[in-house]
Motif scaffolding. Structure first.
Motif, PDB file in Angstrom:
ATOM      1  N   THR A 186       8.270 -35.256 -20.742  1.00  0.00           N
ATOM      2  CA  THR A 186       9.431 -35.296 -19.602  1.00  0.00           C
ATOM      3  C   THR A 186      10.229 -34.098 -19.461  1.00  0.00           C
ATOM      4  O   THR A 186      10.283 -33.450 -20.448  1.00  0.00           O
ATOM      5  N   CYS A 187      10.412 -33.547 -18.225  1.00  0.00           N
ATOM      6  CA  CYS A 187      10.687 -31.968 -18.023  1.00  0.00           C
ATOM      7  C   CYS A 187      12.187 -32.303 -17.354  1.00  0.00           C
ATOM      8  O   CYS A 187      12.369 -33.007 -16.489  1.00  0.00           O
ATOM      9  N   PHE A 188      12.689 -31.163 -17.752  1.00  0.00           N
ATOM     10  CA  PHE A 188      13.852 -30.571 -16.878  1.00  0.00           C
ATOM     11  C   PHE A 188      14.079 -29.343 -16.782  1.00  0.00           C
ATOM     12  O   PHE A 188      13.647 -28.421 -17.660  1.00  0.00           O
ATOM     13  N   PHE A 233       7.298 -37.373 -24.908  1.00  0.00           N
ATOM     14  CA  PHE A 233       8.059 -38.454 -24.727  1.00  0.00           C
ATOM     15  C   PHE A 233       8.353 -39.303 -26.093  1.00  0.00           C
ATOM     16  O   PHE A 233       9.318 -39.740 -26.650  1.00  0.00           O
ATOM     17  N   LEU A 236      10.928 -38.231 -28.441  1.00  0.00           N
ATOM     18  CA  LEU A 236      12.412 -38.598 -28.033  1.00  0.00           C
ATOM     19  C   LEU A 236      13.244 -39.670 -28.926  1.00  0.00           C
ATOM     20  O   LEU A 236      12.243 -40.648 -29.028  1.00  0.00           O
ATOM     21  N   THR A 241      18.891 -36.186 -24.428  1.00  0.00           N
ATOM     22  CA  THR A 241      18.050 -36.291 -23.200  1.00  0.00           C
ATOM     23  C   THR A 241      17.201 -34.585 -23.079  1.00  0.00           C
ATOM     24  O   THR A 241      17.477 -33.863 -23.666  1.00  0.00           O
ATOM     25  N   PRO A 242      16.081 -34.605 -22.289  1.00  0.00           N
ATOM     26  CA  PRO A 242      15.641 -33.521 -22.318  1.00  0.00           C
ATOM     27  C   PRO A 242      16.455 -32.422 -21.740  1.00  0.00           C
ATOM     28  O   PRO A 242      16.662 -31.357 -22.006  1.00  0.00           O
ATOM     29  N   LYS A 243      17.751 -32.911 -20.697  1.00  0.00           N
ATOM     30  CA  LYS A 243      18.845 -31.908 -20.137  1.00  0.00           C
ATOM     31  C   LYS A 243      19.569 -31.504 -21.457  1.00  0.00           C
ATOM     32  O   LYS A 243      19.552 -30.525 -21.471  1.00  0.00           O
ATOM     33  N   ALA A 266      14.138 -32.518 -12.248  1.00  0.00           N
ATOM     34  CA  ALA A 266      13.555 -33.255 -13.277  1.00  0.00           C
ATOM     35  C   ALA A 266      12.160 -33.932 -13.004  1.00  0.00           C
ATOM     36  O   ALA A 266      11.738 -33.817 -11.871  1.00  0.00           O
TER      37      ALA A 266
ATOM     38  N   VAL B  47      12.324 -42.410 -21.060  1.00  0.00           N
ATOM     39  CA  VAL B  47      11.551 -40.934 -20.395  1.00  0.00           C
ATOM     40  C   VAL B  47      12.658 -40.205 -19.364  1.00  0.00           C
ATOM     41  O   VAL B  47      12.341 -39.154 -19.278  1.00  0.00           O
ATOM     42  N   CYS B  48      13.834 -40.949 -19.050  1.00  0.00           N
ATOM     43  CA  CYS B  48      14.494 -40.274 -17.878  1.00  0.00           C
ATOM     44  C   CYS B  48      15.195 -38.807 -18.395  1.00  0.00           C
ATOM     45  O   CYS B  48      15.817 -38.912 -19.537  1.00  0.00           O
ATOM     46  N   PRO B  49      14.959 -37.814 -17.840  1.00  0.00           N
ATOM     47  CA  PRO B  49      15.148 -36.597 -18.119  1.00  0.00           C
ATOM     48  C   PRO B  49      16.552 -36.338 -18.016  1.00  0.00           C
ATOM     49  O   PRO B  49      17.313 -35.495 -18.658  1.00  0.00           O
ATOM     50  N   ASP B  51      19.274 -39.106 -18.250  1.00  0.00           N
ATOM     51  CA  ASP B  51      19.809 -40.095 -18.865  1.00  0.00           C
ATOM     52  C   ASP B  51      20.699 -41.071 -17.655  1.00  0.00           C
ATOM     53  O   ASP B  51      21.822 -41.309 -17.725  1.00  0.00           O
TER      54      ASP B  51
END
Lengths: 401, 58
Positions: A186-188, A233, A236, A241-243, A266, B47-49, B51
């Motif tokens: 999962t990417c940001f 993933f 996590l 979050t990735p952010k 995203a 999975v939501c980058p 939230d």
């Protein structure tokens, strides 16, 4: 092109998705004489960009592309890898050979790929979604689509699913299983301007800044870069979050912390083994939809283009022969796998091991490599280099040398 | 309850769509649609980058 509610369009091939894989498949199918229509659900091909935009340049000739100057943002001199403790490994142009790359203007690039397809005679429709398969007596006969609120049909003997990570065509066809959490990144990413990294190198940061993945910074100009991360993933925990990971990384790195975001992206990428099948009767998949992203880098453009060419040429052949059954489509499976599958598997296996490495191990690897003269930057050469100083680290990878 | 979408956070990137094991999330013009065959596994939320998805309450 305009369509009315209930219209029926007739083509040999309909391509769902106007990214690099879809446009390239369309280009080569049209070049070989097939009637092709590409459907792009978004209102603009290439936008919004969901990509870090770094790409090698070793494939232009194979793809029959003179140059990509018009969609190149900046040419790189090499790459720098950073371990968690800050050990650096610089991989220069001389070492990387033609693997040295560019940072693209991806929105422009996708339009350029579409332009090449149109030049060969392919048709395009934007803001057009494929909403279901048309089947007659169990045989695929095209797709139902929507354009500006109007429902219409595209009749075609072959559907090419080039609809990306979230591929609907693949799911309609029941082609593959759901992804394992460990195989989803999962990417940001932000495009930061006002940053101070070396603008002539791509930058890769290993370790726990991005568990199971890495942080990248790909320069767009002297003071601007795509700074992003992909993380595994299954790592996590639901708290961050990735952010959050990316914000933390930026805050802790002087090169980036004064940058201002002019863009944010995203997304998710499948870093999985090649699918068991990329075909079903009347359907072939290409690009991310067929899971050809390189598991080690998370990059998918080059594999998508190569597979797109194979798909397009094959599709035209199927049209000429009038054969769309699974047995005939096996030719496509064989051709793209001959070209891509070995490396996809090798890098998947390498990823499976690399994801387990802890920060101390990354420090040792980069330390070992920064003290020797690398001849090339293949996985094998890297492992040989590490082995000289930390032989115990290489045991797990031994079979890859 | 199936997950809900915070439309102000959602970037419509498709991460949840591709991750959903039962293919029940769809990108719509301005939002996401989650159908009723959702199994409430929570993978999309995780999975939501950014939230943008959360498990709905009763």
């Amino acid at each position: 092109m305009d369509v009315k509610e209930g219209d029926v369009l007739n083509y040999d091939i309909v391509v769902v998705g106007g990214g690099p894989a879809g446009s390239t498949a369309a280009r080569f199918a049209a070049k070989e004489g097939a009637d092709v229509l590409v459907l792009e659900k978004r209102q603009e091909i290439g936008s919004p960009v969901r990509c870090a935009e770094g790409v090698s340049l070793s494939w232009l000739e194979e793809l029959e592309i003179d140059n990509i100057d018009s969609s190149t943002s900046r040419t790189m001199k090499g790459a720098i890898l950073y371990s968690p403790a800050g050990n650096k490994l610089k991989i220069t142009e001389r070492l990387a050979g033609d693997e040295v790359g560019v940072v693209l203007e991806r929105d422009r690039f996708d339009k350029d790929m579409a332009r090449l397809a149109v030049k060969e005679g392919a048709d395009f429709m934007v803001k057009t979604s494929a909403v279901g398969l048309i089947k007659e007596d169990g045989v695929v006969k095209g797709v139902e689509a929507r354009y500006l609120g109007k429902k219409f049909e595209v009749r075609a003997d072959l559907v090419i699913g080039a609809d990306g990570f979230e591929s609907q065509v693949g799911r309609w066809a029941g082609i593959y299983d759901s992804l394992k959490p460990k195989d989803i990144m999962t990417c940001f990413q932000y495009r930061l301007t006002g940053v101070n990294m070396d603008p002539d190198f791509t930058h890769f940061y290993m370790g726990s800044s991005a568990p199971g993945g890495y942080v990248w910074a790909f320069p767009k100009d002297e003071n601007t870069a795509n700074v992003g991360l992909g993380l595994q993933f299954s790592r996590l925990k639901g708290e961050k979050t990735p952010k959050d990971y990316l914000d933390e990384f930026i805050e802790n790195h002087d090169d980036y912390k004064d940058g201002e975001a002019v863009d944010m992206v995203a997304g998710a990428v499948a870093v999985t083994h090649p699918p068991e099948k990329a075909i079903a009767p009347g359907i072939i998949l290409v690009g991310d939809a067929s899971r050809v992203v390189d598991s080690m880098t998370g990059g998918g453009i080059v594999n998508s283009l190569k597979q797109g060419k194979i798909a397009g040429e094959f599709a035209a052949e199927a049209v000429r022969e009038g054969k769309f059954d699974e047995e005939f489509l096996q030719k496509y499976e064989k051709r793209w796998r001959d070209e891509l599958e070995n490396k996809l598997w090798r890098n998947y296996m390498a990823k499976e091991t690399a994801m387990q490495l802890d920060d101390i191990t990354f420090d040792k690897i980069i330390d070992a490599l920064s003290n020797i003269e690398l001849e090339t930057v293949t996985i094998g050469a890297i492992l040989e280099g590490v082995k000289k100083k930390y032989p115990e680290l290489v045991e797990e990878f031994q079979n890859m040398i | 309850m199936k997950p809900e979408v915070n439309g102000e956070r959602c970037m419509r990137c498709g991460a949840c769509v591709g991750t959903c094991p039962v293919n029940t999330i769809f990108l719509k013009e301005f939002t996401l649609e989650i159908n009723d065959d959702c199994t409430e596994c929570g993978m999309c939320v995780k999975v939501c980058p950014i939230d943008a998805l959360y498990m709905g309450g009763d």
